[in-house]
Design a protein around this motif. Structure first.
Motif, PDB file in Angstrom:
ATOM      1  N   ARG A   5      -0.035 -30.834  19.505  1.00  0.00           N
ATOM      2  CA  ARG A   5       0.432 -29.465  19.277  1.00  0.00           C
ATOM      3  C   ARG A   5       1.957 -29.352  19.308  1.00  0.00           C
ATOM      4  N   PRO A   6       2.644 -29.823  20.348  1.00  0.00           N
ATOM      5  CA  PRO A   6       4.110 -29.658  20.367  1.00  0.00           C
ATOM      6  C   PRO A   6       4.799 -30.327  19.183  1.00  0.00           C
ATOM      7  N   ASP A   7       4.360 -31.519  18.808  1.00  0.00           N
ATOM      8  CA  ASP A   7       4.997 -32.242  17.713  1.00  0.00           C
ATOM      9  C   ASP A   7       4.810 -31.520  16.381  1.00  0.00           C
ATOM     10  N   ARG A   8       3.593 -31.027  16.145  1.00  0.00           N
ATOM     11  CA  ARG A   8       3.335 -30.332  14.884  1.00  0.00           C
ATOM     12  C   ARG A   8       4.088 -29.009  14.812  1.00  0.00           C
ATOM     13  N   LEU A   9       4.166 -28.293  15.929  1.00  0.00           N
ATOM     14  CA  LEU A   9       4.918 -27.041  15.931  1.00  0.00           C
ATOM     15  C   LEU A   9       6.390 -27.290  15.642  1.00  0.00           C
ATOM     16  N   GLU A  10       6.938 -28.333  16.215  1.00  0.00           N
ATOM     17  CA  GLU A  10       8.336 -28.662  15.956  1.00  0.00           C
ATOM     18  C   GLU A  10       8.543 -29.063  14.496  1.00  0.00           C
ATOM     19  N   GLU A  11       7.569 -29.771  13.946  1.00  0.00           N
ATOM     20  CA  GLU A  11       7.649 -30.169  12.544  1.00  0.00           C
ATOM     21  C   GLU A  11       7.706 -28.953  11.625  1.00  0.00           C
ATOM     22  N   ILE A  12       6.919 -27.928  11.947  1.00  0.00           N
ATOM     23  CA  ILE A  12       6.881 -26.733  11.105  1.00  0.00           C
ATOM     24  C   ILE A  12       8.057 -25.804  11.380  1.00  0.00           C
ATOM     25  N   TRP A  13       8.318 -25.546  12.657  1.00  0.00           N
ATOM     26  CA  TRP A  13       9.221 -24.463  13.035  1.00  0.00           C
ATOM     27  C   TRP A  13      10.582 -24.912  13.549  1.00  0.00           C
ATOM     28  N   GLY A  14      10.750 -26.195  13.781  1.00  0.00           N
ATOM     29  CA  GLY A  14      12.029 -26.689  14.271  1.00  0.00           C
ATOM     30  C   GLY A  14      12.392 -26.108  15.619  1.00  0.00           C
ATOM     31  N   ASP A  15      13.624 -25.656  15.765  1.00  0.00           N
ATOM     32  CA  ASP A  15      14.099 -25.123  17.047  1.00  0.00           C
ATOM     33  C   ASP A  15      13.417 -23.814  17.437  1.00  0.00           C
ATOM     34  N   GLU A  16      12.740 -23.165  16.495  1.00  0.00           N
ATOM     35  CA  GLU A  16      12.060 -21.905  16.796  1.00  0.00           C
ATOM     36  C   GLU A  16      10.660 -22.111  17.356  1.00  0.00           C
ATOM     37  N   ALA A  17      10.188 -23.343  17.413  1.00  0.00           N
ATOM     38  CA  ALA A  17       8.815 -23.613  17.849  1.00  0.00           C
ATOM     39  C   ALA A  17       8.591 -23.156  19.285  1.00  0.00           C
ATOM     40  N   SER A  18       7.453 -22.499  19.510  1.00  0.00           N
ATOM     41  CA  SER A  18       7.003 -22.089  20.837  1.00  0.00           C
ATOM     42  C   SER A  18       8.129 -21.484  21.670  1.00  0.00           C
ATOM     43  N   PRO A  19       8.701 -20.363  21.226  1.00  0.00           N
ATOM     44  CA  PRO A  19       9.848 -19.786  21.925  1.00  0.00           C
ATOM     45  C   PRO A  19       9.491 -19.211  23.289  1.00  0.00           C
ATOM     46  N   SER A  20      10.435 -19.275  24.204  1.00  0.00           N
ATOM     47  CA  SER A  20      10.265 -18.640  25.509  1.00  0.00           C
ATOM     48  C   SER A  20      11.025 -17.319  25.570  1.00  0.00           C
ATOM     49  N   VAL A  21      11.888 -17.095  24.595  1.00  0.00           N
ATOM     50  CA  VAL A  21      12.599 -15.822  24.457  1.00  0.00           C
ATOM     51  C   VAL A  21      12.551 -15.425  22.990  1.00  0.00           C
ATOM     52  N   ILE A  22      12.770 -14.159  22.740  1.00  0.00           N
ATOM     53  CA  ILE A  22      12.739 -13.631  21.382  1.00  0.00           C
ATOM     54  C   ILE A  22      14.172 -13.316  20.956  1.00  0.00           C
ATOM     55  N   PRO A  23      14.666 -13.953  19.905  1.00  0.00           N
ATOM     56  CA  PRO A  23      16.049 -13.721  19.511  1.00  0.00           C
ATOM     57  C   PRO A  23      16.294 -12.289  19.059  1.00  0.00           C
ATOM     58  N   ASP A  24      17.461 -11.764  19.415  1.00  0.00           N
ATOM     59  CA  ASP A  24      17.888 -10.434  18.975  1.00  0.00           C
ATOM     60  C   ASP A  24      16.858  -9.359  19.303  1.00  0.00           C
ATOM     61  N   GLN A  25      16.222  -9.502  20.473  1.00  0.00           N
ATOM     62  CA  GLN A  25      15.228  -8.519  20.895  1.00  0.00           C
ATOM     63  C   GLN A  25      15.931  -7.219  21.239  1.00  0.00           C
ATOM     64  N   SER A  26      15.542  -6.145  20.575  1.00  0.00           N
ATOM     65  CA  SER A  26      16.129  -4.829  20.864  1.00  0.00           C
ATOM     66  C   SER A  26      15.115  -3.749  20.594  1.00  0.00           C
ATOM     67  N   HIS A  27      15.191  -2.694  21.360  1.00  0.00           N
ATOM     68  CA  HIS A  27      14.246  -1.586  21.222  1.00  0.00           C
ATOM     69  C   HIS A  27      14.992  -0.279  21.344  1.00  0.00           C
ATOM     70  N   SER A  28      14.453   0.723  20.687  1.00  0.00           N
ATOM     71  CA  SER A  28      15.064   2.062  20.783  1.00  0.00           C
ATOM     72  C   SER A  28      14.636   2.713  22.081  1.00  0.00           C
TER      73      SER A  28
END
Length: 212
Positions: free
Chosen positions: A189-212
């Motif tokens: 699983r980790p290797d395939r996710l990295e193959e598809i998504w690169g540095d975005e694979a299985s994130p622990s934070v969400i980039p540019d997370q903002s809410h009104s």
């Protein structure tokens, strides 16, 4: 974990201000969402990392058998998918954020399979619970499709009854960390996710997370 922190903070408020723990927890604006991404142990771990996720529950959805068991689902024939129900604080994280996490924890190109697990129980699918979630799910699938040449086969299904899995499946990655890591890594699983998504694979934070 976020749920523990929330409960601890609520208890302090209850003791200091005379509020009951129940009423303090009720102040949070919560929502639920259901995601099928293969092994529900792995999907629990993925969503538990995200700030604003209060609780995750492994279970089954999308089939035609009431109160299915793991043995029935894994044997095939129920048409249920392994899935995780996510309860989240909408003041901290929203459904679009959770969709970002979902896609980057699956292989969206394979049908009735995720990594080393095969069969319709391991299909990737979204189960939006209302029109708003459905619109977001469809938009996110279109956006993901624009990133790749291969077709996206992840399903967007109608809302259905979610059946919690047996207790020994809940928080399995925490209760059995060694066995879990052996399974997850052995499954590729980790290797395939990295193959598809690169540095975005299985994130622990969400980039540019903002809410009104």
């Amino acid at each position: 974990m976020p749920a523990f922190k929330l409960a601890s903070s609520s208890l302090i408020l209850a003791l200091a201000g005379g509020l009951s723990l129940t009423s303090s927890l009720a102040m949070a604006d919560t929502q639920k969402a259901v995601f099928a991404g293969g092994c529900f142990w792995c999907m629990e771990e993925a969503f538990d990392k995200i700030d604003g996720v209060l609780e995750t529950t492994s279970g089954y959805i999308g089939g035609d058998t009431d109160n299915p068991t793991y043995k029935e689902v894994s044997a095939g024939g129920t048409h249920h998918a392994e899935a995780v129900e996510v309860e989240y604080d909408t003041d901290v994280v929203n459904y679009d954020d959770l969709l970002y996490v979902f896609w980057r924890n699956i292989d969206p190109f394979v049908e009735n399979r995720q990594f080393c697990d095969s069969g319709d129980a391991y299909r990737s699918a979204l189960f939006p619970i209302d029109d708003g979630q459905r619109e977001s799910a469809e938009a996110s699938k279109e956006a993901i499709a624009e990133l790749f040449d291969n077709p996206i086969v992840t399903e967007i299904n109608a809302s259905a009854t979610f059946y919690p899995a047996e207790q020994y499946h809940q928080d399995y990655y925490q209760k059995n960390p060694v066995r879990y890591r052996l399974y997850k890594n052995g499954c590729g699983r980790p290797d395939r996710l990295e193959e598809i998504w690169g540095d975005e694979a299985s994130p622990s934070v969400i980039p540019d997370q903002s809410h009104s």
